[in-house]
Design a protein around this motif. Sequence first.
Motif, PDB file in Angstrom:
ATOM      1  N   ARG A 108       0.840  -1.216   0.000  1.00 51.58           N
ATOM      2  CA  ARG A 108       0.000   0.000   0.000  1.00 51.58           C
ATOM      3  C   ARG A 108       0.865   1.252   0.000  1.00 51.58           C
ATOM      4  O   ARG A 108       0.488   2.276  -0.562  1.00 51.58           O
ATOM      5  CB  ARG A 108      -0.940  -0.001   1.204  1.00 51.58           C
ATOM      6  CG  ARG A 108      -2.150  -0.871   1.009  1.00 51.58           C
ATOM      7  CD  ARG A 108      -3.154  -0.706   2.165  1.00 51.58           C
ATOM      8  NE  ARG A 108      -4.243  -1.628   1.996  1.00 51.58           N
ATOM      9  CZ  ARG A 108      -4.421  -2.733   2.726  1.00 51.58           C
ATOM     10  NH1 ARG A 108      -3.569  -3.037   3.701  1.00 51.58           N
ATOM     11  NH2 ARG A 108      -5.444  -3.528   2.502  1.00 51.58           N
ATOM     12  N   GLN A 109       2.039   1.177   0.634  1.00 49.05           N
ATOM     13  CA  GLN A 109       2.961   2.317   0.665  1.00 49.05           C
ATOM     14  C   GLN A 109       3.490   2.654  -0.731  1.00 49.05           C
ATOM     15  O   GLN A 109       4.026   3.728  -0.950  1.00 49.05           O
ATOM     16  CB  GLN A 109       4.119   2.023   1.613  1.00 49.05           C
ATOM     17  CG  GLN A 109       3.688   1.822   3.041  1.00 49.05           C
ATOM     18  CD  GLN A 109       4.844   1.394   3.923  1.00 49.05           C
ATOM     19  OE1 GLN A 109       5.984   1.820   3.731  1.00 49.05           O
ATOM     20  NE2 GLN A 109       4.558   0.541   4.894  1.00 49.05           N
ATOM     21  N   PHE A 110       3.340   1.715  -1.675  1.00 48.66           N
ATOM     22  CA  PHE A 110       3.773   1.914  -3.051  1.00 48.66           C
ATOM     23  C   PHE A 110       2.580   2.133  -3.977  1.00 48.66           C
ATOM     24  O   PHE A 110       2.693   2.021  -5.185  1.00 48.66           O
ATOM     25  CB  PHE A 110       4.605   0.713  -3.519  1.00 48.66           C
ATOM     26  CG  PHE A 110       5.937   0.633  -2.842  1.00 48.66           C
ATOM     27  CD1 PHE A 110       7.074   1.153  -3.450  1.00 48.66           C
ATOM     28  CD2 PHE A 110       6.056   0.078  -1.584  1.00 48.66           C
ATOM     29  CE1 PHE A 110       8.302   1.094  -2.812  1.00 48.66           C
ATOM     30  CE2 PHE A 110       7.289   0.015  -0.944  1.00 48.66           C
ATOM     31  CZ  PHE A 110       8.415   0.524  -1.552  1.00 48.66           C
ATOM     32  N   GLY A 111       1.417   2.423  -3.386  1.00 46.00           N
ATOM     33  CA  GLY A 111       0.236   2.744  -4.166  1.00 46.00           C
ATOM     34  C   GLY A 111      -0.662   1.571  -4.508  1.00 46.00           C
ATOM     35  O   GLY A 111      -1.639   1.731  -5.243  1.00 46.00           O
ATOM     36  N   ALA A 112      -0.377   0.379  -4.002  1.00 47.66           N
ATOM     37  CA  ALA A 112      -1.213  -0.781  -4.322  1.00 47.66           C
ATOM     38  C   ALA A 112      -2.588  -0.648  -3.686  1.00 47.66           C
ATOM     39  O   ALA A 112      -2.714  -0.178  -2.556  1.00 47.66           O
ATOM     40  CB  ALA A 112      -0.538  -2.064  -3.836  1.00 47.66           C
ATOM     41  N   THR A 113      -3.590  -1.075  -4.428  1.00 47.65           N
ATOM     42  CA  THR A 113      -4.962  -1.098  -3.926  1.00 47.65           C
ATOM     43  C   THR A 113      -5.582  -2.452  -4.224  1.00 47.65           C
ATOM     44  O   THR A 113      -5.295  -3.064  -5.256  1.00 47.65           O
ATOM     45  CB  THR A 113      -5.828   0.005  -4.575  1.00 47.65           C
ATOM     46  OG1 THR A 113      -5.823  -0.177  -5.996  1.00 47.65           O
ATOM     47  CG2 THR A 113      -5.308   1.391  -4.244  1.00 47.65           C
ATOM     48  N   ILE A 114      -6.433  -2.921  -3.315  1.00 41.27           N
ATOM     49  CA  ILE A 114      -7.131  -4.186  -3.521  1.00 41.27           C
ATOM     50  C   ILE A 114      -8.250  -3.951  -4.534  1.00 41.27           C
ATOM     51  O   ILE A 114      -8.992  -2.974  -4.445  1.00 41.27           O
ATOM     52  CB  ILE A 114      -7.703  -4.714  -2.196  1.00 41.27           C
ATOM     53  CG1 ILE A 114      -6.568  -5.018  -1.212  1.00 41.27           C
ATOM     54  CG2 ILE A 114      -8.546  -5.955  -2.424  1.00 41.27           C
ATOM     55  CD1 ILE A 114      -7.033  -5.401   0.177  1.00 41.27           C
ATOM     56  N   VAL A 115      -8.360  -4.849  -5.510  1.00 40.04           N
ATOM     57  CA  VAL A 115      -9.383  -4.710  -6.552  1.00 40.04           C
ATOM     58  C   VAL A 115     -10.785  -4.760  -5.937  1.00 40.04           C
ATOM     59  O   VAL A 115     -11.626  -3.929  -6.243  1.00 40.04           O
ATOM     60  CB  VAL A 115      -9.219  -5.797  -7.640  1.00 40.04           C
ATOM     61  CG1 VAL A 115     -10.406  -5.823  -8.585  1.00 40.04           C
ATOM     62  CG2 VAL A 115      -7.927  -5.558  -8.420  1.00 40.04           C
ATOM     63  N   ASP A 116     -11.046  -5.737  -5.067  1.00 39.99           N
ATOM     64  CA  ASP A 116     -12.339  -5.801  -4.406  1.00 39.99           C
ATOM     65  C   ASP A 116     -12.170  -6.168  -2.946  1.00 39.99           C
ATOM     66  O   ASP A 116     -12.258  -5.321  -2.085  1.00 39.99           O
ATOM     67  CB  ASP A 116     -13.269  -6.780  -5.131  1.00 39.99           C
ATOM     68  CG  ASP A 116     -14.735  -6.625  -4.727  1.00 39.99           C
ATOM     69  OD1 ASP A 116     -15.014  -6.005  -3.678  1.00 39.99           O
ATOM     70  OD2 ASP A 116     -15.607  -7.129  -5.449  1.00 39.99           O
ATOM     71  N   GLU A 117     -11.875  -7.441  -2.642  1.00 43.39           N
ATOM     72  CA  GLU A 117     -11.684  -7.811  -1.251  1.00 43.39           C
ATOM     73  C   GLU A 117     -10.796  -9.044  -1.143  1.00 43.39           C
ATOM     74  O   GLU A 117     -10.582  -9.758  -2.114  1.00 43.39           O
ATOM     75  CB  GLU A 117     -13.026  -8.070  -0.555  1.00 43.39           C
ATOM     76  CG  GLU A 117     -13.817  -9.207  -1.140  1.00 43.39           C
ATOM     77  CD  GLU A 117     -15.178  -9.382  -0.455  1.00 43.39           C
ATOM     78  OE1 GLU A 117     -15.256 -10.207   0.479  1.00 43.39           O
ATOM     79  OE2 GLU A 117     -16.120  -8.695  -0.859  1.00 43.39           O
ATOM     80  N   VAL A 118     -10.295  -9.264   0.063  1.00 42.11           N
ATOM     81  CA  VAL A 118      -9.539 -10.477   0.368  1.00 42.11           C
ATOM     82  C   VAL A 118     -10.569 -11.564   0.674  1.00 42.11           C
ATOM     83  O   VAL A 118     -11.495 -11.342   1.440  1.00 42.11           O
ATOM     84  CB  VAL A 118      -8.610 -10.265   1.586  1.00 42.11           C
ATOM     85  CG1 VAL A 118      -7.913 -11.568   1.969  1.00 42.11           C
ATOM     86  CG2 VAL A 118      -7.593  -9.169   1.296  1.00 42.11           C
ATOM     87  N   VAL A 119     -10.399 -12.733   0.057  1.00 41.86           N
ATOM     88  CA  VAL A 119     -11.358 -13.819   0.271  1.00 41.86           C
ATOM     89  C   VAL A 119     -10.652 -15.053   0.808  1.00 41.86           C
ATOM     90  O   VAL A 119      -9.450 -15.232   0.625  1.00 41.86           O
ATOM     91  CB  VAL A 119     -12.124 -14.180  -1.025  1.00 41.86           C
ATOM     92  CG1 VAL A 119     -12.917 -12.982  -1.534  1.00 41.86           C
ATOM     93  CG2 VAL A 119     -11.196 -14.708  -2.093  1.00 41.86           C
ATOM     94  N   ASN A 120     -11.423 -15.888   1.471  1.00 40.83           N
ATOM     95  CA  ASN A 120     -10.957 -17.183   1.946  1.00 40.83           C
ATOM     96  C   ASN A 120     -11.507 -18.216   0.970  1.00 40.83           C
ATOM     97  O   ASN A 120     -12.719 -18.381   0.856  1.00 40.83           O
ATOM     98  CB  ASN A 120     -11.477 -17.449   3.366  1.00 40.83           C
ATOM     99  CG  ASN A 120     -11.029 -18.792   3.904  1.00 40.83           C
ATOM    100  OD1 ASN A 120     -11.003 -19.800   3.191  1.00 40.83           O
ATOM    101  ND2 ASN A 120     -10.693 -18.811   5.175  1.00 40.83           N
TER     102      ASN A 120
END
Length: 145
Positions: A108-120
Motif C-alpha cells: 500500500r505504501q507503493f500505491g497498491a490497492t485491492i481490486v475488491d476484497e480479500v477472500v478465503n
Amino acid sequence: MTIVRMDNVSIVVEDLDATISFFVELGMILEGRMMVDEEWAGRVTGVRDQKVEIAMLRTPDGHSRIELSHFHAPAMASDHRLAPVNSLGYLRVMFAVTDLDDTLARLRQFGATIVDEVVNYRDVYRLCYIRGPEGILLGLAQQLK
C-alpha cells in the motif's frame, strides 16, 4: 518435445524505477538493468528501431522472473493497464506470499490497492487481486494451514 520452463513474463511500464521498487518490496530480486537498442531486437519483436530499457527481477526461489520494459522509442502503442479481469489477453501474475496482510500493508505504501476484497477460498488460501503501480494487476495468495 515439451517445454523446459517458463523464463519470464514481460510487463511494459512508464515508470521503470517506481515499478522496480514495488516488485522489490514484494520480495523479488533485481538481477539487472540494461538498454536494448540493437537491430536484432526489432527483428524478434516486430518493433523496428526500438530503444527499450529492461529490468529483470526474479523470485526468491529463482524459478520465476518478470521482465519490466520501458520503451524510449517508439512511443507506446496502446494502454491495457486498467482493463477489467474479464478482458481478453494476458491479465495478471499470481504470487504466493507467506503473510497476505503484511504484504498488503507494505505494498500500500507503493500505491497498491485491492481490486475488491480479500477472500478465503475453501480454507485453503486467502487471496486477492491488487492493482500496483501503473495499474498492473497481480494476484496474491497465502496458503492456509
